[in-house]
Design an enzyme around this catalytic site. Structure first.
Site, PDB file in Angstrom:
ATOM      1  N   VAL A   1     -18.525-119.201-154.049  1.00  0.00           N
ATOM      2  CA  VAL A   1     -17.876-119.777-155.234  1.00  0.00           C
ATOM      3  C   VAL A   1     -18.456-119.150-156.494  1.00  0.00           C
ATOM      4  CG1 VAL A   1     -17.624-121.884-156.610  1.00  0.00           C
ATOM      5  CG2 VAL A   1     -17.334-121.975-154.123  1.00  0.00           C
TER       6      VAL A   1
ATOM      7  N   ASP B   1     -24.323-109.482-153.821  1.00  0.00           N
ATOM      8  CA  ASP B   1     -22.934-109.668-153.384  1.00  0.00           C
ATOM      9  C   ASP B   1     -22.016-108.517-153.800  1.00  0.00           C
ATOM     10  OD1 ASP B   1     -21.202-111.446-152.053  1.00  0.00           O
ATOM     11  OD2 ASP B   1     -20.414-112.189-153.955  1.00  0.00           O
TER      12      ASP B   1
ATOM     13  N   THR C   1     -15.982-118.515-159.859  1.00  0.00           N
ATOM     14  CA  THR C   1     -15.137-118.818-161.020  1.00  0.00           C
ATOM     15  C   THR C   1     -15.165-120.288-161.429  1.00  0.00           C
ATOM     16  OG1 THR C   1     -13.725-116.969-160.392  1.00  0.00           O
ATOM     17  CG2 THR C   1     -12.766-118.574-161.895  1.00  0.00           C
TER      18      THR C   1
ATOM     19  N   HIS D   1      -9.706-114.028-155.140  1.00  0.00           N
ATOM     20  CA  HIS D   1     -10.776-114.113-156.148  1.00  0.00           C
ATOM     21  C   HIS D   1     -10.257-114.552-157.524  1.00  0.00           C
ATOM     22  CE1 HIS D   1     -13.344-111.274-153.635  1.00  0.00           C
ATOM     23  NE2 HIS D   1     -14.180-112.231-153.959  1.00  0.00           N
TER      24      HIS D   1
ATOM     25  N   HIS E   1     -14.398-116.010-149.204  1.00  0.00           N
ATOM     26  CA  HIS E   1     -14.542-115.598-150.608  1.00  0.00           C
ATOM     27  C   HIS E   1     -13.434-116.235-151.439  1.00  0.00           C
ATOM     28  CE1 HIS E   1     -17.567-112.171-150.523  1.00  0.00           C
ATOM     29  NE2 HIS E   1     -17.530-112.615-149.278  1.00  0.00           N
TER      30      HIS E   1
HETATM   31  O1  G3H Z   1     -18.169-113.352-153.727  1.00  0.00           O
HETATM   32  C1  G3H Z   1     -17.921-114.236-154.562  1.00  0.00           C
HETATM   33  C2  G3H Z   1     -16.786-115.106-154.439  1.00  0.00           C
HETATM   34  O2  G3H Z   1     -15.848-114.630-153.585  1.00  0.00           O
HETATM   35  C3  G3H Z   1     -16.385-115.902-155.632  1.00  0.00           C
HETATM   36  O3  G3H Z   1     -14.988-116.039-155.783  1.00  0.00           O
HETATM   37  O4  G3H Z   1     -15.035-116.519-158.211  1.00  0.00           O
HETATM   38  O5  G3H Z   1     -12.955-116.776-156.924  1.00  0.00           O
HETATM   39  O6  G3H Z   1     -14.843-118.372-156.562  1.00  0.00           O
HETATM   40  P1  G3H Z   1     -14.430-116.989-156.929  1.00  0.00           P
HETATM   41 ZN    ZN Z   2     -16.119-112.434-153.197  1.00  0.00          ZN
END
Ligand code: G3H
Ligand code: ZN
Length: 283
Positions: free
Chosen positions: A233, A84, A235, A182, A210
């Site tokens: 997801v 990713d 965080t 994010h 995202h």
């Molecule tokens: O690519 C990963 C995600 O966009 C995760 O985003 O940590 O804000 O849930 P997030």
């Molecule tokens: Zn992301």
């Protein structure tokens, strides 16, 4: 063996008008929690390792991706493996080199920091080479707010430019900026569902959301109904997992063996994943 290609997982979800959860792996415990949570919910899932997580592990994605592959192979449901937010050209090369060995199904080429022409050039070149290896390619247009300190929840992807970008690059999926950001620790983001519908109407490939930790369950369900087909997801797992870790350590200040706190942390992350999978499945 249930290691599944990302493209197949997303295509099957799209055919049902659904979305695949794609969840960030930082440690082995994350990967275990993600597979267990999805298994409990009875859904497929994508294990995704970001460039940041690779850097945390010293720069080589191979050990963590091999662990993801092993967990996917042993899972009872379909599990994909994805790399990713890759910006570093050397990491793209390394991913291509080990893709077959680690069961990589897809890669996100993240050139959204570049201007439009350079983003097209870099993404198209990487996509062509990735396709030759059988990899499914995600790209991003219109920076998703909040990454690398650029907190910009107001950023939006233009539908016409998105369609042109997909045509010019040949990517298989597009991450779009529709109101999420994010690294949000509370689910308080409000998505532009109408914009998702407009994007889905003109972009011929699946749309990816995202920063989904910041989106409430109802918002995720609306986003899927509007056309989102992969939900990223990260965080939310760390919010729950780190809180459980902190509580377990505080409860036993003299503890030496880390397994108790790590077990509690992994269980908390598993709950988050199960809930996410059930939310998306019922959308
Ligand atoms: O690519 C990963 C995600 O966009 C995760 O985003 O940590 O804000 O849930 P997030
Ligand atoms: Zn992301």
């Amino acid at each position: 063996m249930t290691l599944a290609p990302t493209g197949v997982l997303v295509a099957e979800a799209a055919a049902r008008g659904a979305a695949v959860p794609a969840v960030n792996v930082v440690t082995l415990e994350h990967a275990e929690a993600i597979v267990r949570g999805a298994t409990r919910a009875g859904t497929g899932v994508i294990l995704q390792v970001s460039e940041n997580a690779v850097l945390f592990h010293g720069g080589d994605p191979r050990p963590l991706l091999l662990a993801c592959r092993a967990l996917a192979a042993a899972a009872s449901g379909p599990v994909g493996v994805h790399l990713d937010h890759v910006q570093d050209a050397a990491l793209i090369e390394r991913a291509f080199e080990i893709a077959g060995e680690v069961g990589l199904g897809s890669i996100m080429i993240d050139a959204a920091r570049l201007d439009y022409a350079a983003n097209v050039r870099e993404t198209a070149d990487a996509a062509r080479r990735a396709h030759a290896l059988g990899l499914w390619v995600e790209a991003e247009l219109g920076e998703v707010g909040g990454k690398d300190g650029a907190h910009a929840p107001g950023v939006r992807t233009d539908p016409g430019q998105a369609a042109a970008f997909v045509a010019a690059t040949g990517v298989d999926a597009l991450a779009v900026a529709v109101g999420s950001s994010h690294a949000m620790t509370e689910p308080s983001a409000s998505l532009d569902t109408r914009l998702i519908e407009r994007l889905a109407a003109v972009v011929p490939v699946p749309l990816v959301l995202h920063g989904s930790s910041g989106v409430p369950d109802a918002g995720l369900a609306s986003a899927v109904r509007a056309g989102i087909r992969k939900v990223n997801v990260g965080t939310a797992l760390n919010v729950a997992g780190t809180a459980a870790l902190r509580a377990a350590l505080a409860a036993e200040p003299a503890l030496v063996d880390p397994r108790g706190p790590l077990r509690a942390s992994r269980a908390a992350m598993e709950e988050v994943v199960e809930h996410l999978c059930r939310t998306l499945a019922s959308a």
